[in-house]
Design a protein around this motif. Sequence first.
Motif, PDB file in Angstrom:
ATOM      1  N   ALA A 243       0.827  -1.206   0.000  1.00  0.00           N
ATOM      2  CA  ALA A 243       0.000   0.000   0.000  1.00  0.00           C
ATOM      3  C   ALA A 243       0.862   1.257   0.000  1.00  0.00           C
ATOM      4  N   PHE A 244       1.979   1.227   0.750  1.00  0.00           N
ATOM      5  CA  PHE A 244       2.858   2.393   0.750  1.00  0.00           C
ATOM      6  C   PHE A 244       3.484   2.614  -0.619  1.00  0.00           C
ATOM      7  N   ALA A 245       3.936   1.542  -1.260  1.00  0.00           N
ATOM      8  CA  ALA A 245       4.538   1.693  -2.591  1.00  0.00           C
ATOM      9  C   ALA A 245       3.547   2.285  -3.573  1.00  0.00           C
ATOM     10  N   GLN A 246       2.301   1.881  -3.479  1.00  0.00           N
ATOM     11  CA  GLN A 246       1.275   2.430  -4.360  1.00  0.00           C
ATOM     12  C   GLN A 246       1.029   3.909  -4.051  1.00  0.00           C
ATOM     13  N   ALA A 247       0.971   4.257  -2.773  1.00  0.00           N
ATOM     14  CA  ALA A 247       0.737   5.654  -2.397  1.00  0.00           C
ATOM     15  C   ALA A 247       1.913   6.531  -2.802  1.00  0.00           C
ATOM     16  N   LEU A 248       3.118   6.017  -2.646  1.00  0.00           N
ATOM     17  CA  LEU A 248       4.303   6.778  -3.053  1.00  0.00           C
ATOM     18  C   LEU A 248       4.304   7.011  -4.559  1.00  0.00           C
ATOM     19  N   ALA A 249       4.014   5.982  -5.333  1.00  0.00           N
ATOM     20  CA  ALA A 249       3.972   6.134  -6.789  1.00  0.00           C
ATOM     21  C   ALA A 249       2.915   7.152  -7.196  1.00  0.00           C
ATOM     22  N   ALA A 250       1.773   7.138  -6.534  1.00  0.00           N
ATOM     23  CA  ALA A 250       0.709   8.095  -6.851  1.00  0.00           C
ATOM     24  C   ALA A 250       1.132   9.508  -6.504  1.00  0.00           C
ATOM     25  N   ALA A 251       1.811   9.688  -5.370  1.00  0.00           N
ATOM     26  CA  ALA A 251       2.266  11.020  -4.973  1.00  0.00           C
ATOM     27  C   ALA A 251       3.295  11.559  -5.953  1.00  0.00           C
ATOM     28  N   GLU A 252       4.186  10.703  -6.423  1.00  0.00           N
ATOM     29  CA  GLU A 252       5.193  11.139  -7.394  1.00  0.00           C
ATOM     30  C   GLU A 252       4.545  11.449  -8.745  1.00  0.00           C
ATOM     31  N   ALA A 253       3.593  10.628  -9.161  1.00  0.00           N
ATOM     32  CA  ALA A 253       2.935  10.855 -10.448  1.00  0.00           C
ATOM     33  C   ALA A 253       2.141  12.150 -10.448  1.00  0.00           C
ATOM     34  N   ALA A 254       1.573  12.511  -9.288  1.00  0.00           N
ATOM     35  CA  ALA A 254       0.773  13.728  -9.189  1.00  0.00           C
ATOM     36  C   ALA A 254       1.621  14.957  -8.910  1.00  0.00           C
ATOM     37  N   GLY A 255       2.931  14.767  -8.738  1.00  0.00           N
ATOM     38  CA  GLY A 255       3.805  15.902  -8.477  1.00  0.00           C
ATOM     39  C   GLY A 255       3.790  16.383  -7.033  1.00  0.00           C
ATOM     40  N   ARG A 256       3.203  15.599  -6.139  1.00  0.00           N
ATOM     41  CA  ARG A 256       3.172  16.006  -4.727  1.00  0.00           C
ATOM     42  C   ARG A 256       4.480  15.695  -4.023  1.00  0.00           C
ATOM     43  N   LEU A 257       5.281  14.824  -4.627  1.00  0.00           N
ATOM     44  CA  LEU A 257       6.573  14.453  -4.048  1.00  0.00           C
ATOM     45  C   LEU A 257       7.535  14.185  -5.189  1.00  0.00           C
ATOM     46  N   PRO A 258       8.634  14.932  -5.275  1.00  0.00           N
ATOM     47  CA  PRO A 258       9.589  14.695  -6.358  1.00  0.00           C
ATOM     48  C   PRO A 258      10.187  13.296  -6.254  1.00  0.00           C
ATOM     49  N   ALA A 259      10.390  12.661  -7.403  1.00  0.00           N
ATOM     50  CA  ALA A 259      11.015  11.339  -7.415  1.00  0.00           C
ATOM     51  C   ALA A 259      12.426  11.442  -6.841  1.00  0.00           C
ATOM     52  N   SER A 260      12.784  10.506  -5.980  1.00  0.00           N
ATOM     53  CA  SER A 260      14.074  10.542  -5.287  1.00  0.00           C
ATOM     54  C   SER A 260      14.778   9.201  -5.429  1.00  0.00           C
TER      55      SER A 260
END
Length: 335
Positions: A243-260
């Motif tokens: 679930a965390f991996a999915q939430a992280l991918a969604a946050a990065e795709a939406a631009g809420r968190l830069p890919a690191s």
Amino acid sequence: MTAPWLSVLVPVYNVQDYLEECLASVIEQAGEGVEILVLDDASTDGSRALMDALAARWPGRLRLMHHAANQGLSAARNTLIDAARGDYLWFLDSDDKLLPGALAGLHAVVREHAPDAVLCDFVVWRERPRWKHRLRGESHRATFAGAAGGPSTDRAALLAGLLMTGQLHAWSKVTRRALWGADLRFPPGRYFEDMATMPLALLRARSHCYAPVPWVAYRQRGSSILSTMTLPKALDQSRALTAFAQALAAAEAAGRLPASPGLHFALAHQSARCLVGAMRFVQNAALPEAERRAAAEQVRADFAAHSPLDVRALARAYARRGWWLRAAKLLRATA
């Protein structure tokens, strides 16, 4: 009535021998503005009677709650979250304890910085500690691979530092109650519930502080999850980060968190820990061959679903860091 600044949440189940020491460690340092919620999850020993006796000894200091039937740790914590009134939440297991100065240290951080999350270190608490335990660093276990102090608003650094240590337990993270929206709770009926939940909570944190000081004494008991592994536990470990991996991918795709890249490596690294731990049980347990093959396939699929790096890429990343043993364990687990 002024809302408390902190709620200490203590789920209780069959801990009669440890509960008084746990609650006393909080009572002795809890000043005004700290509420202590204690929930009995239908204990079958004398825990509930002891709760009542302690509440009478410390009148007005404990808020007691009860489940009519046992629902498990996740459900108990969820009930406590719903009942809490504090701005911050601190989950404390009822066989552990707070070390002296923990609440004062936390209050100082909160007063000065008001972060969304505060991380602390811990000691491993054994009835008969030996020299080998000290050599392992059990007198001070770090929970975060990152800068001390704060506040920091770098969420990628927060998540990477958390995942790199693998210390994902709830009781070493103090979080704002506002992070726990109606959509975020511990998963009832599952093991490795902290790993499944705390990264999701910290993904929402806009700021954090890390206090590299032991504030919690973690009691090492023989009945811990890892010492009594079963196939359901192994599979829960394997899928804990999905679930965390999915939430992280969604946050990065939406631009809420830069890919690191650092965060991606840390997630792959923790995913590999889950893979190796679960596969160790699957490969060595006395299981029917068809069940063993199905479980091994599921564990490999879980890793592929939530690791940003595939097995070969992660093994190469390990090799570049000189982590040859980790690379070998990973490759052996997936052979």
